[in-house]
Design a protein around this motif. Structure first.
Motif, short mmCIF file in Angstrom:
data_model
loop_
_atom_site.label_atom_id
_atom_site.label_comp_id
_atom_site.label_asym_id
_atom_site.label_seq_id
_atom_site.Cartn_x
_atom_site.Cartn_y
_atom_site.Cartn_z
N MET A 185 -13.84 -4.33 -14.76
CA MET A 185 -12.52 -3.79 -14.41
C MET A 185 -11.71 -3.69 -15.69
O MET A 185 -11.91 -4.49 -16.63
CB MET A 185 -11.84 -4.73 -13.41
CG MET A 185 -10.50 -4.26 -12.91
SD MET A 185 -9.07 -4.78 -13.88
CE MET A 185 -8.12 -5.63 -12.64
N ASN A 212 -2.65 -8.66 -5.31
CA ASN A 212 -2.67 -9.38 -6.59
C ASN A 212 -2.21 -10.83 -6.46
O ASN A 212 -2.24 -11.56 -7.44
CB ASN A 212 -1.88 -8.64 -7.66
CG ASN A 212 -0.41 -8.58 -7.38
OD1 ASN A 212 0.00 -8.78 -6.22
ND2 ASN A 212 0.40 -8.30 -8.37
N ILE A 241 -7.09 -8.35 -7.16
CA ILE A 241 -7.01 -7.57 -8.41
C ILE A 241 -6.11 -8.22 -9.45
O ILE A 241 -6.08 -7.77 -10.59
CB ILE A 241 -6.52 -6.12 -8.13
CG1 ILE A 241 -5.12 -6.12 -7.50
CG2 ILE A 241 -7.50 -5.38 -7.23
CD1 ILE A 241 -4.50 -4.74 -7.40
N VAL A 259 -3.99 -0.31 -3.00
CA VAL A 259 -3.33 -1.52 -3.48
C VAL A 259 -2.08 -1.78 -2.63
O VAL A 259 -1.07 -1.10 -2.75
CB VAL A 259 -2.98 -1.41 -4.98
CG1 VAL A 259 -2.21 -2.64 -5.44
CG2 VAL A 259 -4.25 -1.26 -5.81
N LYS A 306 -0.26 -4.63 -2.24
CA LYS A 306 0.66 -5.73 -2.60
C LYS A 306 2.09 -5.32 -2.26
O LYS A 306 2.46 -4.16 -2.47
CB LYS A 306 0.53 -6.05 -4.09
CG LYS A 306 0.92 -4.91 -5.01
CD LYS A 306 0.61 -5.24 -6.47
CE LYS A 306 1.12 -4.16 -7.39
NZ LYS A 306 0.45 -4.13 -8.69
N ARG A 359 -7.75 2.00 -8.29
CA ARG A 359 -6.85 1.09 -7.59
C ARG A 359 -5.47 1.74 -7.49
O ARG A 359 -4.73 1.76 -8.47
CB ARG A 359 -6.74 -0.25 -8.34
CG ARG A 359 -8.09 -0.88 -8.71
CD ARG A 359 -7.88 -2.17 -9.51
NE ARG A 359 -7.01 -1.98 -10.66
CZ ARG A 359 -7.43 -1.65 -11.87
NH1 ARG A 359 -8.72 -1.49 -12.12
NH2 ARG A 359 -6.56 -1.47 -12.84
N ILE A 360 -5.16 2.28 -6.31
CA ILE A 360 -3.94 3.09 -6.20
C ILE A 360 -2.95 2.48 -5.21
O ILE A 360 -3.29 2.23 -4.05
CB ILE A 360 -4.28 4.53 -5.81
CG1 ILE A 360 -5.21 5.14 -6.88
CG2 ILE A 360 -3.01 5.36 -5.66
CD1 ILE A 360 -5.51 6.60 -6.67
N GLY A 361 -1.75 2.20 -5.69
CA GLY A 361 -0.70 1.64 -4.85
C GLY A 361 0.40 2.64 -4.60
O GLY A 361 0.42 3.34 -3.58
N SER A 362 1.33 2.72 -5.55
CA SER A 362 2.58 3.49 -5.33
C SER A 362 2.35 4.93 -4.91
O SER A 362 3.09 5.48 -4.10
CB SER A 362 3.44 3.41 -6.59
OG SER A 362 2.70 3.70 -7.74
N MET A 395 -7.62 -2.30 -17.34
CA MET A 395 -6.30 -1.66 -17.18
C MET A 395 -5.92 -1.04 -18.51
O MET A 395 -5.88 -1.73 -19.53
CB MET A 395 -5.24 -2.70 -16.84
CG MET A 395 -5.24 -3.14 -15.41
SD MET A 395 -4.05 -4.47 -15.17
CE MET A 395 -2.63 -3.53 -14.63
N MET A 414 -5.12 3.62 -12.08
CA MET A 414 -4.09 3.31 -11.10
C MET A 414 -3.35 4.62 -10.81
O MET A 414 -3.77 5.69 -11.24
CB MET A 414 -3.13 2.25 -11.63
CG MET A 414 -3.76 1.32 -12.66
SD MET A 414 -2.93 -0.24 -12.95
CE MET A 414 -1.21 0.16 -12.94
N SER A 415 -2.22 4.53 -10.09
CA SER A 415 -1.52 5.77 -9.69
C SER A 415 -1.30 6.72 -10.86
O SER A 415 -1.53 7.92 -10.76
CB SER A 415 -0.16 5.42 -9.07
OG SER A 415 -0.35 4.77 -7.84
#
Ligand SMILES: *Cc1c(COP(=O)(O)O)cnc(C)c1O
Length: 212
Positions: free
Chosen positions: A145, A42, A63, A19, A21, A203-206, A147, A187-188
């Motif tokens: 999907m 996003n 996303i 991710v 963004k 879905r991994i960002g940070s 959350m 996620m993270s």
């Protein structure tokens, strides 16, 4: 961190969606050079700008909440839209995709947390609209999907993932299509639980980019 997470996910055949963004094209290019091809954004505007500047074989995933009037900007190149939460939006994607003779893969974002700030389609409402949605010829529903609630209570998160997984299994037997395969959860902060509960995409960002 990226390599370790990637390897542990690959062992379980779970796809890592990076991710990206708010991350710069330079940062994204570094991950591309390590082999990462799937990136999630996003915001439409940001995704369009990054798509123009980065290698064309990147798979761009949308996303975040998608407004109908912005579908036209991404329909040519988007790889997977995770956040379809209404029949009106599905129809709009179908309409724009048919103009360019494309079939766009989508996920329906199922509401699993009662947090009012999160978008999502109530499963039972979605079931009421399923025939109309499945009749749209220029979109292909490939999964769900979700959350989980933003909480440190792992039991709640696990229950929410189990709930969407059970909807997923039920719907898979209803739709009976080999391409209905994806469950994008985690996620993270909660991807380890998501993998245990049957995620096929996390879905991994940070955690991989740092939380700048
Ligand atoms: C930002 C975002 C993520 C990733 O969140 P992290 O906590 O940074 O891993 C995943 N899914 C959606 C829908 C997001 O907006």
């Amino acid at each position: 961190m990226y390599k370790e997470i990637l390897q542990s996910l690959q062992k379980k055949s779970v796809k890592l969606l990076a991710v990206s963004k708010t991350k710069s094209v330079t940062t994204i290019q570094k991950f591309y050079d390590k082999g990462q091809r799937d990136f999630g954004e996003n915001r439409v505007q940001e995704m369009v700008e990054k798509h123009a500047q980065l290698p064309q074989d990147i798979n761009w995933h949308l996303i975040g909440h998608l407004q109908r009037n912005k579908v036209k900007y991404i329909v040519q190149f988007v790889h997977l839209i995770h956040s379809v939460d209404s029949l009106r939006l599905a129809k709009k994607i179908n309409e724009e995709a048919s103009k360019i003779n494309r079939t766009v893969d989508i996920l329906v974002q199922i509401e699993i947390s009662d947090e009012k700030t999160k978008f999502g389609w109530n499963y039972h409402d979605f079931i009421e609209s399923k025939k109309e949605l499945l009749d749209l010829e220029n979109i292909r529903l490939v999964g769900f999907m979700g959350m989980a609630k933003n909480t440190t209570d792992e039991d709640i998160i696990r229950e929410e993932f189990q709930e969407i997984k059970s909807h997923f299994k039920k719907f898979k037997s209803i739709i009976n299509q080999s391409y209905f395969t994806e469950l994008s959860i985690g996620m993270s902060s909660d991807y380890l639980i998501a993998v245990e509960e049957g995620a096929t995409i996390v879905r991994i960002g940070s955690l991989i980019f740092g939380s700048l």
